[in-house]
Scaffold this motif. Structure first.
Motif, PDB file in Angstrom:
ATOM      1  N   GLY A 184       0.792  -1.226   0.000  1.00 19.45           N
ATOM      2  CA  GLY A 184       0.000   0.000   0.000  1.00 19.45           C
ATOM      3  C   GLY A 184       0.821   1.270   0.000  1.00 19.45           C
ATOM      4  O   GLY A 184       0.473   2.246  -0.674  1.00 19.45           O
ATOM      5  N   ALA A 185       1.918   1.302   0.745  1.00 20.46           N
ATOM      6  CA  ALA A 185       2.742   2.522   0.828  1.00 20.46           C
ATOM      7  C   ALA A 185       3.319   2.880  -0.548  1.00 20.46           C
ATOM      8  O   ALA A 185       3.316   4.056  -0.947  1.00 20.46           O
ATOM      9  N   GLN A 186       3.803   1.869  -1.274  1.00 22.22           N
ATOM     10  CA  GLN A 186       4.353   2.131  -2.610  1.00 22.22           C
ATOM     11  C   GLN A 186       3.271   2.594  -3.579  1.00 22.22           C
ATOM     12  O   GLN A 186       3.509   3.434  -4.445  1.00 22.22           O
ATOM     13  N   ILE A 187       2.056   2.043  -3.440  1.00 22.56           N
ATOM     14  CA  ILE A 187       0.954   2.434  -4.319  1.00 22.56           C
ATOM     15  C   ILE A 187       0.559   3.889  -4.065  1.00 22.56           C
ATOM     16  O   ILE A 187       0.321   4.658  -5.005  1.00 22.56           O
ATOM     17  N   LEU A 188       0.507   4.289  -2.808  1.00 27.58           N
ATOM     18  CA  LEU A 188       0.202   5.687  -2.487  1.00 27.58           C
ATOM     19  C   LEU A 188       1.271   6.622  -3.052  1.00 27.58           C
ATOM     20  O   LEU A 188       0.966   7.678  -3.614  1.00 27.58           O
ATOM     21  N   LEU A 189       2.531   6.231  -2.903  1.00 29.70           N
ATOM     22  CA  LEU A 189       3.622   7.045  -3.437  1.00 29.70           C
ATOM     23  C   LEU A 189       3.518   7.138  -4.959  1.00 29.70           C
ATOM     24  O   LEU A 189       3.657   8.223  -5.548  1.00 29.70           O
ATOM     25  N   GLY A 190       3.258   5.998  -5.603  1.00 24.38           N
ATOM     26  CA  GLY A 190       3.141   5.995  -7.058  1.00 24.38           C
ATOM     27  C   GLY A 190       1.954   6.805  -7.542  1.00 24.38           C
ATOM     28  O   GLY A 190       2.037   7.475  -8.584  1.00 24.38           O
ATOM     29  N   THR A 191       0.859   6.772  -6.787  1.00 24.67           N
ATOM     30  CA  THR A 191      -0.315   7.566  -7.142  1.00 24.67           C
ATOM     31  C   THR A 191       0.007   9.051  -7.093  1.00 24.67           C
ATOM     32  O   THR A 191      -0.351   9.820  -7.992  1.00 24.67           O
ATOM     33  N   ARG A 192       0.685   9.465  -6.038  1.00 22.32           N
ATOM     34  CA  ARG A 192       1.088  10.871  -5.926  1.00 22.32           C
ATOM     35  C   ARG A 192       2.044  11.262  -7.051  1.00 22.32           C
ATOM     36  O   ARG A 192       1.955  12.364  -7.606  1.00 22.32           O
ATOM     37  N   ALA A 193       2.969  10.346  -7.390  1.00 25.31           N
ATOM     38  CA  ALA A 193       3.933  10.636  -8.454  1.00 25.31           C
ATOM     39  C   ALA A 193       3.230  10.791  -9.800  1.00 25.31           C
ATOM     40  O   ALA A 193       3.530  11.723 -10.560  1.00 25.31           O
ATOM     41  N   LEU A 194       2.285   9.907 -10.097  1.00 26.93           N
ATOM     42  CA  LEU A 194       1.550   9.993 -11.360  1.00 26.93           C
ATOM     43  C   LEU A 194       0.741  11.289 -11.426  1.00 26.93           C
ATOM     44  O   LEU A 194       0.697  11.955 -12.462  1.00 26.93           O
ATOM     45  N   ALA A 195       0.100  11.650 -10.301  1.00 22.69           N
ATOM     46  CA  ALA A 195      -0.695  12.881 -10.269  1.00 22.69           C
ATOM     47  C   ALA A 195       0.171  14.109 -10.528  1.00 22.69           C
ATOM     48  O   ALA A 195      -0.207  15.011 -11.282  1.00 22.69           O
ATOM     49  N   ARG A 196       1.352  14.138  -9.920  1.00 21.72           N
ATOM     50  CA  ARG A 196       2.253  15.279 -10.136  1.00 21.72           C
ATOM     51  C   ARG A 196       2.791  15.305 -11.559  1.00 21.72           C
ATOM     52  O   ARG A 196       2.923  16.362 -12.168  1.00 21.72           O
ATOM     53  N   ALA A 197       3.121  14.138 -12.096  1.00 22.21           N
ATOM     54  CA  ALA A 197       3.649  14.073 -13.449  1.00 22.21           C
ATOM     55  C   ALA A 197       2.622  14.564 -14.471  1.00 22.21           C
ATOM     56  O   ALA A 197       2.967  15.239 -15.444  1.00 22.21           O
ATOM     57  N   ILE A 198       1.356  14.232 -14.230  1.00 17.09           N
ATOM     58  CA  ILE A 198       0.283  14.655 -15.135  1.00 17.09           C
ATOM     59  C   ILE A 198      -0.078  16.118 -14.908  1.00 17.09           C
ATOM     60  O   ILE A 198      -0.412  16.844 -15.838  1.00 17.09           O
ATOM     61  N   GLY A 199      -0.038  16.536 -13.635  1.00 11.88           N
ATOM     62  CA  GLY A 199      -0.400  17.905 -13.293  1.00 11.88           C
ATOM     63  C   GLY A 199      -1.851  18.048 -12.875  1.00 11.88           C
ATOM     64  O   GLY A 199      -2.475  19.079 -13.154  1.00 11.88           O
ATOM     65  N   VAL A 200      -2.383  17.031 -12.183  1.00 12.35           N
ATOM     66  CA  VAL A 200      -3.771  17.097 -11.696  1.00 12.35           C
ATOM     67  C   VAL A 200      -3.769  17.252 -10.177  1.00 12.35           C
ATOM     68  O   VAL A 200      -2.844  16.804  -9.491  1.00 12.35           O
TER      69      VAL A 200
END
Length: 440
Positions: free
Chosen positions: A180-196
């Motif tokens: 779960g911790a890695q998934i939360l980190l990856g979710t935040r990373a994807l959101a920042r990369a996209i800009g949402v």
């Protein structure tokens, strides 16, 4: 509970045999792997190794060809035996790098450097995701790099899809619960990369324990990620359905999530992005459910990319009976397998080997009783029985008005039909017929 979507059905879940089983490595490592160069919707990747060359775990062995391609890394250490066409999970053959496994799992000497998400830029995140070879890893295996570029400036919501509405499959459930911790980190990373600004992780109610664990992590670290628990109903795992369930926005026919300002990634892609950022790990393994009444020991496995599917059966302690049907993916939307020589690829999430007693007894089609169940269950607002009738009458004008090309092949209509009419096949045939007419 979140909002719903149109249509859908409730097939028997049949997840009990693997729901509580953690992800484990293969008991016996594959002696030989074949990593296809076709790992995304873009062109095949370009090999960077030669026959006879020794490789290590995590080493870049093939480079993306263009923005829609994906980098490919070795999942074992050993020697490159060949670069040749090999069987592909979705049929036919594609070029693959064949590696003889030395069993040592020697790590690459120049791995990706771990990064701290809060200390890096949007472009650093995008570069790392591309370097690590992250793809969507769900039904769609688009390069994550290309998907992010396409979504920038067009999306306002990121949805991480953890729905497994197809029966039997629990790999994403275990990934959500154990990583779960890695998934939360990856979710935040994807959101920042996209800009949402809005990021959502969505799963069904049968993953309540995993979502509760994520909620504790979110509250403890004050992470800006929404968690949505949705009613279990097939085909919730579809992109259009989960977008509607979360945002109430309806993706237009033949459209995509971006048409309604959403971008959807599979939960396995979010995990892979998190691993790439925090640990510098490229995509070399993935979670897979091996289940069905024909295997002795259904399991959730952590499998090297390129592992032959037959090795997954060995890890499940072989067959207890001759499989009546073998599927890559779920019983509702999976692809039929004739043999198990094809390898695991980045979007392989399950191998199902079903016994004869798990399949419905074939029934002879009878006359439509006008119950309307096929219309009510269709998530795409189609009228399957009318398409069936127009096809039999060869009424092309009527077929065009009924839009069979919007079908997503979910199988809901055939599943609910009390007259056992083969509606999915009819709609598929109608779609092919209209395409042929359009090509004339």
């Amino acid at each position: 509970m979140g909002h719903s979507f149109f249509g859908g059905i409730h097939p028997a879940a049949r997840k009990e045999s693997t729901r509580r089983k953690p992800l484990v490595h293969l008991d016996i490592a594959p002696a030989r792997i074949a990593i296809p160069l076709d790992m995304s919707t873009g062109p095949c990747s370009i090999p960077l190794v030669r026959v006879g060359e020794r490789v290590k775990v995590g080493q870049l062995i093939a480079q993306a060809d263009g923005e829609q391609g994906a980098n490919i890394h070795s999942s074992v250490s050993g020697m490159v035996e060949a670069i040749q066409p090999r069987p592909y999970p979705w049929g036919d053959t594609v070029p693959a790098i064949v590696i003889s496994n030395d069993g040592n799992n020697t790590p690459c000497s120049n791995p990706l450097t771990p990064l701290v998400l809060d200390n890096i830029s949007q472009e650093d995140i995008l570069t790392r995701i591309r370097e690590a070879g992250v793809t969507d890893m769900g039904r769609d295996f688009t390069s994550a790099y290309w998907k992010i570029l396409s979504a920038r400036g067009r999306a306002d919501t990121l949805i991480v899809n953890a729905a497994e509405s197809d029966p039997y499959i629990t790999a994403d459930h275990r990934l959500l619960l154990e990583r779960g911790a890695q998934i939360l980190l990856g979710t935040r990373a994807l959101a920042r990369a996209i800009g949402v600004q809005r990021a959502v992780i969505a799963a069904e109610g049968d993953k309540l324990n995993a979502m509760e664990d994520l909620e504790r992590k979110v509250r403890k670290k004050d992470i800006r990620v929404e968690l949505h628990i949705l009613p279990s109903r097939y085909p919730l795992g579809g992109e259009k359905q989960i977008v509607q369930a979360i945002t109430k926005r309806e993706v237009p026919p033949q459209g995509a999530a971006l048409d309604v300002r959403c971008v959807v990634f599979n939960v396995a892609a979010a995990f892979a992005a998190g691993e790439a950022i925090a640990k510098g790990r490229p995509v070399t393994h993935r979670a897979i459910t091996v289940s069905g009444g024909a295997v002795n020991r259904p399991r959730n496995l952590w499998v090297p990319i390129g592992t032959p599917l037959k090795d997954l059966v060995t890890a499940a302690e072989g067959f207890r009976c001759q499989p009546d049907l073998m599927l890559l993916g779920g019983p509702m939307s999976g692809v039929t397998l004739q043999d198990l020589t094809a390898p695991v690829i980045k979007n392989t999430n399950s191998l199902l080997c079903l016994a004869d007693w798990e399949r419905p007894v074939p029934q002879k089609p009878s006359t439509c009783i006008r119950c309307g169940k096929c219309v009510y269950s269709c998530p795409m607002h189609l009228a399957p029985i009318f398409i069936h009738r127009a096809l039999r009458a060869k009424d092309l004008d009527q077929l065009e008005r009924l839009h069979p090309q919007d079908c997503m092949d979910c199988g809901c209509c055939s599943y609910v039909c009390p007259s056992n009419i083969r509606l999915v096949q009819s709609v598929r045939s109608a779609r092919i017929l209209l395409q042929k007419e359009a090509d004339k």
